[in-house]
Design a protein around this motif. Structure first.
Motif, PDB file in Angstrom:
ATOM      1  N   ARG A  19       1.053  -1.360   0.208  1.00 13.78           N
ATOM      2  CA  ARG A  19      -0.206  -0.199   0.094  1.00 13.78           C
ATOM      3  C   ARG A  19       0.814   1.621  -0.021  1.00 13.78           C
ATOM      4  N   GLU A  20       0.463   2.557  -0.641  1.00 18.31           N
ATOM      5  CA  GLU A  20       1.453   3.756  -0.690  1.00 18.31           C
ATOM      6  C   GLU A  20       0.695   4.673   0.604  1.00 18.31           C
ATOM      7  N   ASP A  21       1.832   5.028   1.557  1.00 19.85           N
ATOM      8  CA  ASP A  21       2.321   5.541   2.485  1.00 19.85           C
ATOM      9  C   ASP A  21       1.481   6.650   2.321  1.00 19.85           C
ATOM     10  N   LYS A  22       0.520   7.489   2.031  1.00 19.99           N
ATOM     11  CA  LYS A  22       0.007   8.740   2.107  1.00 19.99           C
ATOM     12  C   LYS A  22      -0.165   9.679   3.243  1.00 19.99           C
ATOM     13  N   THR A  23       0.207   9.131   4.158  1.00 21.05           N
ATOM     14  CA  THR A  23       0.907  10.220   5.250  1.00 21.05           C
ATOM     15  C   THR A  23       1.779  11.507   4.917  1.00 21.05           C
ATOM     16  N   ASP A  24       3.273  10.345   4.161  1.00 24.92           N
ATOM     17  CA  ASP A  24       3.941  10.813   3.867  1.00 24.92           C
ATOM     18  C   ASP A  24       3.964  12.655   3.163  1.00 24.92           C
ATOM     19  N   GLY A  25       3.601  12.476   1.900  1.00 35.23           N
ATOM     20  CA  GLY A  25       3.115  13.437   0.857  1.00 35.23           C
ATOM     21  C   GLY A  25       4.534  13.939   0.295  1.00 35.23           C
ATOM     22  N   VAL A  26       5.157  13.700   0.079  1.00 28.56           N
ATOM     23  CA  VAL A  26       6.807  13.462  -0.300  1.00 28.56           C
ATOM     24  C   VAL A  26       6.721  13.571  -1.811  1.00 28.56           C
ATOM     25  N   LEU A  27       6.348  14.479  -2.709  1.00 32.94           N
ATOM     26  CA  LEU A  27       6.493  14.824  -4.190  1.00 32.94           C
ATOM     27  C   LEU A  27       7.413  14.805  -4.733  1.00 32.94           C
ATOM     28  N   SER A  28       7.847  14.189  -5.668  1.00 33.65           N
ATOM     29  CA  SER A  28       9.094  14.439  -6.751  1.00 33.65           C
ATOM     30  C   SER A  28       9.714  15.478  -7.188  1.00 33.65           C
ATOM     31  N   LEU A  29      10.769  16.569  -7.754  1.00 35.08           N
ATOM     32  CA  LEU A  29      10.723  17.888  -8.668  1.00 35.08           C
ATOM     33  C   LEU A  29       9.237  17.503  -9.519  1.00 35.08           C
ATOM     34  N   ASN A  30       9.570  16.538 -10.157  1.00 35.06           N
ATOM     35  CA  ASN A  30       8.744  16.888 -11.328  1.00 35.06           C
ATOM     36  C   ASN A  30       6.981  16.928 -11.103  1.00 35.06           C
ATOM     37  N   GLN A  31       6.684  15.939 -10.385  1.00 41.73           N
ATOM     38  CA  GLN A  31       5.965  16.228  -8.878  1.00 41.73           C
ATOM     39  C   GLN A  31       4.857  17.222  -8.602  1.00 41.73           C
ATOM     40  N   LYS A  32       5.811  18.295  -7.709  1.00 38.71           N
ATOM     41  CA  LYS A  32       6.446  19.455  -7.431  1.00 38.71           C
ATOM     42  C   LYS A  32       5.805  20.360  -8.667  1.00 38.71           C
ATOM     43  N   ILE A  33       6.644  20.260  -9.478  1.00 37.08           N
ATOM     44  CA  ILE A  33       6.239  20.897 -11.020  1.00 37.08           C
ATOM     45  C   ILE A  33       4.711  21.124 -11.249  1.00 37.08           C
ATOM     46  N   GLU A 118       9.383  14.269 -17.315  1.00 34.57           N
ATOM     47  CA  GLU A 118      10.470  14.245 -18.086  1.00 34.57           C
ATOM     48  C   GLU A 118      11.893  14.446 -16.812  1.00 34.57           C
ATOM     49  N   SER A 119      13.152  13.522 -17.245  1.00 37.17           N
ATOM     50  CA  SER A 119      14.212  13.565 -16.606  1.00 37.17           C
ATOM     51  C   SER A 119      15.094  14.579 -17.567  1.00 37.17           C
ATOM     52  N   ASP A 120      16.276  15.446 -16.967  1.00 40.77           N
ATOM     53  CA  ASP A 120      16.984  16.282 -17.783  1.00 40.77           C
ATOM     54  C   ASP A 120      17.740  16.955 -16.235  1.00 40.77           C
ATOM     55  N   ILE A 121      18.240  18.263 -16.575  1.00 39.04           N
ATOM     56  CA  ILE A 121      19.321  18.854 -16.252  1.00 39.04           C
ATOM     57  C   ILE A 121      17.468  19.054 -14.851  1.00 39.04           C
ATOM     58  N   GLU A 122      18.503  18.533 -12.877  1.00 35.09           N
ATOM     59  CA  GLU A 122      17.905  19.313 -11.758  1.00 35.09           C
ATOM     60  C   GLU A 122      17.724  20.719 -11.886  1.00 35.09           C
ATOM     61  N   SER A 123      17.887  21.905 -12.267  1.00 31.61           N
ATOM     62  CA  SER A 123      18.465  23.318 -12.086  1.00 31.61           C
ATOM     63  C   SER A 123      17.401  23.347 -12.915  1.00 31.61           C
ATOM     64  N   ALA A 124      17.068  22.677 -14.761  1.00 31.73           N
ATOM     65  CA  ALA A 124      16.504  22.952 -15.223  1.00 31.73           C
ATOM     66  C   ALA A 124      14.856  23.414 -14.920  1.00 31.73           C
ATOM     67  N   ARG A 125      14.656  21.974 -14.729  1.00 32.42           N
ATOM     68  CA  ARG A 125      13.705  21.595 -13.583  1.00 32.42           C
ATOM     69  C   ARG A 125      13.070  22.420 -12.613  1.00 32.42           C
ATOM     70  N   MET A 126      13.992  23.141 -11.890  1.00 35.66           N
ATOM     71  CA  MET A 126      13.494  23.714 -10.499  1.00 35.66           C
ATOM     72  C   MET A 126      13.394  24.755 -10.988  1.00 35.66           C
ATOM     73  N   PHE A 127      13.896  25.604 -12.428  1.00 34.79           N
ATOM     74  CA  PHE A 127      13.262  26.569 -12.679  1.00 34.79           C
ATOM     75  C   PHE A 127      12.231  26.589 -13.110  1.00 34.79           C
ATOM     76  N   ASP A 128      11.683  25.822 -13.901  1.00 30.89           N
ATOM     77  CA  ASP A 128      10.210  25.417 -14.691  1.00 30.89           C
ATOM     78  C   ASP A 128       9.231  25.822 -13.061  1.00 30.89           C
ATOM     79  N   TYR A 129       9.930  24.526 -11.703  1.00 38.05           N
ATOM     80  CA  TYR A 129       9.216  24.890 -10.830  1.00 38.05           C
ATOM     81  C   TYR A 129       8.909  26.869 -10.604  1.00 38.05           C
TER      82      TYR A 129
END
Length: 166
Positions: A19-33, A118-129
């Protein structure tokens, strides 16, 4: 030899009891974007009458992008299968109309964890976010506007550096 075609190993590695642990709620950077885009969409919808024609075009593009992205989720993945009701619901453009807090919460809880992006440069994804966050904070006149603008400026400067300087 066993092949993990449906990404099951990853799921059970993260969720040993199945089962998925819904209490944590940690999202990846792509999910945050993704969720920042959802927040921007919600803010734009609540102020739709005040939007410029260009902003209205952006609103439609964001909405259509959500429908395309959610419709293209792999139905064979365990996380998608467990939330298929919501995946199908938000694959329908009509469910993005009258986008209220309940729908926002459903998307965050049942859709966002399945977004891989998409998987690409982390800083570019942070810029999108940050760009989506900046747009949303500007639209709702949030206090984080200046802080987010400064962070965008710093990342943009870094991204514009020639490769040999990195």
């Amino acid at each position: 030899m066993i092949f993990d075609v449906c990404n099951v190993f990853n799921f059970f590695k993260l969720n040993p009891d199945g089962r998925e642990d819904k209490t944590d709620g940690v999202l990846s950077l792509n999910q945050k974007i993704f969720m920042e885009k959802v927040a921007l969409f919600k803010a734009m919808q609540s102020r739709y009458a005040m939007l410029t024609p260009e902003d209205k075009d952006m609103y439609v593009a964001i909405r259509d992008g959500f429908v395309d992205e959610i419709s293209s989720l792999n139905r064979n993945y365990i996380g998608v299968q467990n939330n298929l009701k919501y995946v199908e619901k938000y694959s329908d453009i009509a469910n993005w109309e009258n986008f209220n807090q309940q729908k926002f919460t459903e998307v965050k809880k049942y859709i966002a964890p399945n977004i891989t992006g998409e998987s690409d440069i982390e800083s570019a994804r942070m810029f999108d976010y940050l760009a989506y966050r900046f747009s949303a904070t500007k639209l709702v006149q949030n206090n984080n506007f200046a802080k987010t603008a400064k962070a965008i400026y710093e990342i943009a400067r870094y991204l514009l550096l020639p490769i040999e300087n990195i």
